[in-house]
Design a protein around this motif. Structure first.
Motif, PDB file in Angstrom:
ATOM      1  N   LEU A  85       0.836  -1.202   0.000  1.00  9.62           N
ATOM      2  CA  LEU A  85       0.000   0.000   0.000  1.00  9.62           C
ATOM      3  C   LEU A  85       0.873   1.256   0.000  1.00  9.62           C
ATOM      4  O   LEU A  85       0.646   2.188  -0.776  1.00  9.62           O
ATOM      5  N   ARG A  86       1.902   1.251   0.852  1.00  9.30           N
ATOM      6  CA  ARG A  86       2.848   2.386   0.883  1.00  9.30           C
ATOM      7  C   ARG A  86       3.453   2.608  -0.502  1.00  9.30           C
ATOM      8  O   ARG A  86       3.472   3.719  -1.018  1.00  9.30           O
ATOM      9  N   GLN A  87       3.942   1.505  -1.104  1.00  8.46           N
ATOM     10  CA  GLN A  87       4.584   1.612  -2.425  1.00  8.46           C
ATOM     11  C   GLN A  87       3.609   2.140  -3.463  1.00  8.46           C
ATOM     12  O   GLN A  87       3.960   2.979  -4.290  1.00  8.46           O
ATOM     13  N   TYR A  88       2.382   1.617  -3.415  1.00  7.05           N
ATOM     14  CA  TYR A  88       1.384   1.979  -4.429  1.00  7.05           C
ATOM     15  C   TYR A  88       1.062   3.472  -4.378  1.00  7.05           C
ATOM     16  O   TYR A  88       1.041   4.145  -5.407  1.00  7.05           O
ATOM     17  N   ILE A  89       0.839   3.980  -3.168  1.00  5.38           N
ATOM     18  CA  ILE A  89       0.498   5.407  -3.050  1.00  5.38           C
ATOM     19  C   ILE A  89       1.660   6.248  -3.573  1.00  5.38           C
ATOM     20  O   ILE A  89       1.474   7.172  -4.359  1.00  5.38           O
ATOM     21  N   GLN A  90       2.893   5.868  -3.164  1.00  6.89           N
ATOM     22  CA  GLN A  90       4.054   6.641  -3.579  1.00  6.89           C
ATOM     23  C   GLN A  90       4.241   6.629  -5.095  1.00  6.89           C
ATOM     24  O   GLN A  90       4.480   7.654  -5.710  1.00  6.89           O
ATOM     25  N   SER A  91       4.108   5.425  -5.693  1.00 12.01           N
ATOM     26  CA  SER A  91       4.461   5.313  -7.112  1.00 12.01           C
ATOM     27  C   SER A  91       3.352   5.799  -8.033  1.00 12.01           C
ATOM     28  O   SER A  91       3.624   6.174  -9.166  1.00 12.01           O
ATOM     29  N   ASP A  92       2.097   5.773  -7.601  1.00 16.24           N
ATOM     30  CA  ASP A  92       1.013   6.041  -8.551  1.00 16.24           C
ATOM     31  C   ASP A  92       0.358   7.409  -8.424  1.00 16.24           C
ATOM     32  O   ASP A  92      -0.455   7.788  -9.267  1.00 16.24           O
ATOM     33  N   ILE A  93       0.739   8.159  -7.393  1.00 18.35           N
ATOM     34  CA  ILE A  93       0.071   9.432  -7.172  1.00 18.35           C
ATOM     35  C   ILE A  93       0.266  10.396  -8.347  1.00 18.35           C
ATOM     36  O   ILE A  93      -0.652  11.103  -8.749  1.00 18.35           O
ATOM     37  N   ASP A  94       1.475  10.375  -8.938  1.00 18.25           N
ATOM     38  CA  ASP A  94       1.723  11.279 -10.062  1.00 18.25           C
ATOM     39  C   ASP A  94       0.843  10.934 -11.260  1.00 18.25           C
ATOM     40  O   ASP A  94       0.383  11.822 -11.973  1.00 18.25           O
ATOM     41  N   GLU A  95       0.635   9.629 -11.450  1.00 22.90           N
ATOM     42  CA  GLU A  95      -0.228   9.220 -12.568  1.00 22.90           C
ATOM     43  C   GLU A  95      -1.676   9.652 -12.309  1.00 22.90           C
ATOM     44  O   GLU A  95      -2.388  10.031 -13.233  1.00 22.90           O
ATOM     45  N   PHE A  96      -2.109   9.586 -11.043  1.00 22.39           N
ATOM     46  CA  PHE A  96      -3.460  10.066 -10.713  1.00 22.39           C
ATOM     47  C   PHE A  96      -3.588  11.544 -11.100  1.00 22.39           C
ATOM     48  O   PHE A  96      -4.569  11.962 -11.706  1.00 22.39           O
ATOM     49  N   VAL A  97      -2.576  12.301 -10.710  1.00 22.65           N
ATOM     50  CA  VAL A  97      -2.606  13.735 -10.992  1.00 22.65           C
ATOM     51  C   VAL A  97      -2.672  13.957 -12.499  1.00 22.65           C
ATOM     52  O   VAL A  97      -3.487  14.731 -13.001  1.00 22.65           O
ATOM     53  N   LYS A  98      -1.823  13.220 -13.228  1.00 22.34           N
ATOM     54  CA  LYS A  98      -1.758  13.365 -14.688  1.00 22.34           C
ATOM     55  C   LYS A  98      -3.087  12.988 -15.355  1.00 22.34           C
ATOM     56  O   LYS A  98      -3.532  13.622 -16.298  1.00 22.34           O
ATOM     57  N   ASN A  99      -3.717  11.930 -14.833  1.00 22.38           N
ATOM     58  CA  ASN A  99      -4.934  11.417 -15.479  1.00 22.38           C
ATOM     59  C   ASN A  99      -6.232  11.962 -14.889  1.00 22.38           C
ATOM     60  O   ASN A  99      -7.312  11.496 -15.233  1.00 22.38           O
ATOM     61  N   GLY A 100      -6.138  12.906 -13.966  1.00 24.05           N
ATOM     62  CA  GLY A 100      -7.352  13.516 -13.431  1.00 24.05           C
ATOM     63  C   GLY A 100      -8.118  12.616 -12.481  1.00 24.05           C
ATOM     64  O   GLY A 100      -9.335  12.725 -12.353  1.00 24.05           O
ATOM     65  N   VAL A 101      -7.404  11.709 -11.812  1.00 25.15           N
ATOM     66  CA  VAL A 101      -8.068  10.799 -10.869  1.00 25.15           C
ATOM     67  C   VAL A 101      -8.068  11.413  -9.469  1.00 25.15           C
ATOM     68  O   VAL A 101      -7.024  11.819  -8.957  1.00 25.15           O
ATOM     69  N   ARG A 102      -9.234  11.479  -8.871  1.00 25.20           N
ATOM     70  CA  ARG A 102      -9.364  11.959  -7.489  1.00 25.20           C
ATOM     71  C   ARG A 102      -9.356  10.750  -6.572  1.00 25.20           C
ATOM     72  O   ARG A 102     -10.138   9.806  -6.755  1.00 25.20           O
ATOM     73  N   LEU A 103      -8.443  10.745  -5.604  1.00 23.50           N
ATOM     74  CA  LEU A 103      -8.377   9.623  -4.669  1.00 23.50           C
ATOM     75  C   LEU A 103      -9.271   9.880  -3.469  1.00 23.50           C
ATOM     76  O   LEU A 103      -9.321  10.986  -2.926  1.00 23.50           O
ATOM     77  N   LYS A 104      -9.984   8.822  -3.103  1.00 17.38           N
ATOM     78  CA  LYS A 104     -10.831   8.877  -1.917  1.00 17.38           C
ATOM     79  C   LYS A 104     -10.605   7.570  -1.163  1.00 17.38           C
ATOM     80  O   LYS A 104     -10.286   6.548  -1.770  1.00 17.38           O
ATOM     81  N   VAL A 105     -10.729   7.605   0.141  1.00 13.25           N
ATOM     82  CA  VAL A 105     -10.592   6.370   0.913  1.00 13.25           C
ATOM     83  C   VAL A 105     -11.861   6.177   1.722  1.00 13.25           C
ATOM     84  O   VAL A 105     -12.363   7.124   2.346  1.00 13.25           O
ATOM     85  N   ILE A 106     -12.417   4.979   1.674  1.00 13.37           N
ATOM     86  CA  ILE A 106     -13.547   4.660   2.545  1.00 13.37           C
ATOM     87  C   ILE A 106     -13.068   3.630   3.567  1.00 13.37           C
ATOM     88  O   ILE A 106     -12.115   2.902   3.320  1.00 13.37           O
TER      89      ILE A 106
END
Ligand code: IPE
Ligand code: IPE
Ligand code: MG
Length: 242
Positions: A85-106
């Motif tokens: 989970l730590r790795q995923y958040i670190q590595s993919d956040i830039d792609e979220f920003v680039k692709n217009g993905v809003r992260l939410k946690v439930i």
């Protein structure tokens, strides 16, 4: 029924889909690999499916990543999952920003290790303005616990005199759930052949279409998602009407 719509709209009109991503362990076992590698492949499948759903124009997707019951697993496996989970958040956040993905946690994610909570809060803040797709990740999530917290919230409003008990409506309950800002759940998918909901989105799934596949989560790809959406497109939704 919606075949023609499907040609122009790969989502078949589904605004919000959710996936119980199950079968990482069995995937690894079949290949005589350690469970941790199954989870690692599972993260790759997440990365791919988030991209695919975004490209399809899906409005929201909710992924069950760690349940409130998964704490009963061996400590080593929990630690592997938290590491991923730590790795995923670190590595993919830039792609979220680039692709217009809003992260939410439930889920009650504040009970996770404090460094993960900080990473999540930063990622949520960084992507808050994105409006192409909302990716809701369920972490330390259990639908019964979500409802318990919602009841607590509504009860405190009653106690403060903001709301009469008789005036409590469905909207007050729905409005206190973690999914408050997500569209209605259209389609709920579970991989790996298990035919149960395992405490996922019990309130939200009231009128969702359900789709079960034997495919194990690490093997779930674009073609599998297309198959699920095509099935959704063929359903006749009635919502109790006729
Ligand atoms: C799903 O895969 C991932 C999580 C629950 C975190 P499993 O780990 O449940 O895999 P199986 O069900 O044992 O195959
Ligand atoms: C559900 O899978 C939880 C997630 C996919 C995160 P489980 O593997 O925990 O569910 P059960 O134990 O088979 O019901
Ligand atoms: Mg499982």
């Amino acid at each position: 029924m919606q075949g023609a719509a499907g040609k122009s709209d790969p989502t078949y009109g589904a605004r919000h889909i959710a996936i119980i991503m199950d079968g990482n362990g069995r995937w690894a076992k079949r290949k005589h690999l350690p469970r941790a590698l199954g989870h690692k492949k599972g993260v790759e499948a997440v990365r791919n499916i988030v991209r695919v759903a975004g490209e399809m124009g899906m409005e929201a997707m909710t992924l069950y990543a760690f349940s409130s019951e998964n704490w009963s697993r061996p400590e080593e496996e929990i630690s592997d999952l938290m590491g991923l989970l730590r790795q995923y958040i670190q590595s993919d956040i830039d792609e979220f920003v680039k692709n217009g993905v809003r992260l939410k946690v439930i889920g009650n994610y504040r009970a996770l290790d404090s460094d993960i909570v900080t990473m999540i809060d930063n990622a949520i803040r960084k992507t808050a303005g994105n409006d192409k797709m909302t990716l809701a990740v369920a972490l330390n999530y259990g639908a019964q616990d979500e409802m318990r917290r919602a009841v607590q919230h509504v009860a405190s409003r009653v106690k403060q005199g903001e709301l009469e008990p008789e005036a409590i409506g469905l909207e007050h309950i729905a409005g206190a759930l973690d999914t408050v800002d997500l569209p209605p759940l259209d389609l709920l998918i579970r991989t790996s052949g298990e035919l149960r909901l395992s405490n996922f989105l019990l309130w939200q799934a009231a009128y969702s279409e359900l789709y079960f596949t034997d495919t194990l989560w690490p093997d779930f790809d674009k073609a599998e998602l297309e198959k699920a959406l095509q099935s959704f497109g063929e359903r006749e939704r009635r919502f109790g009407g006729r």
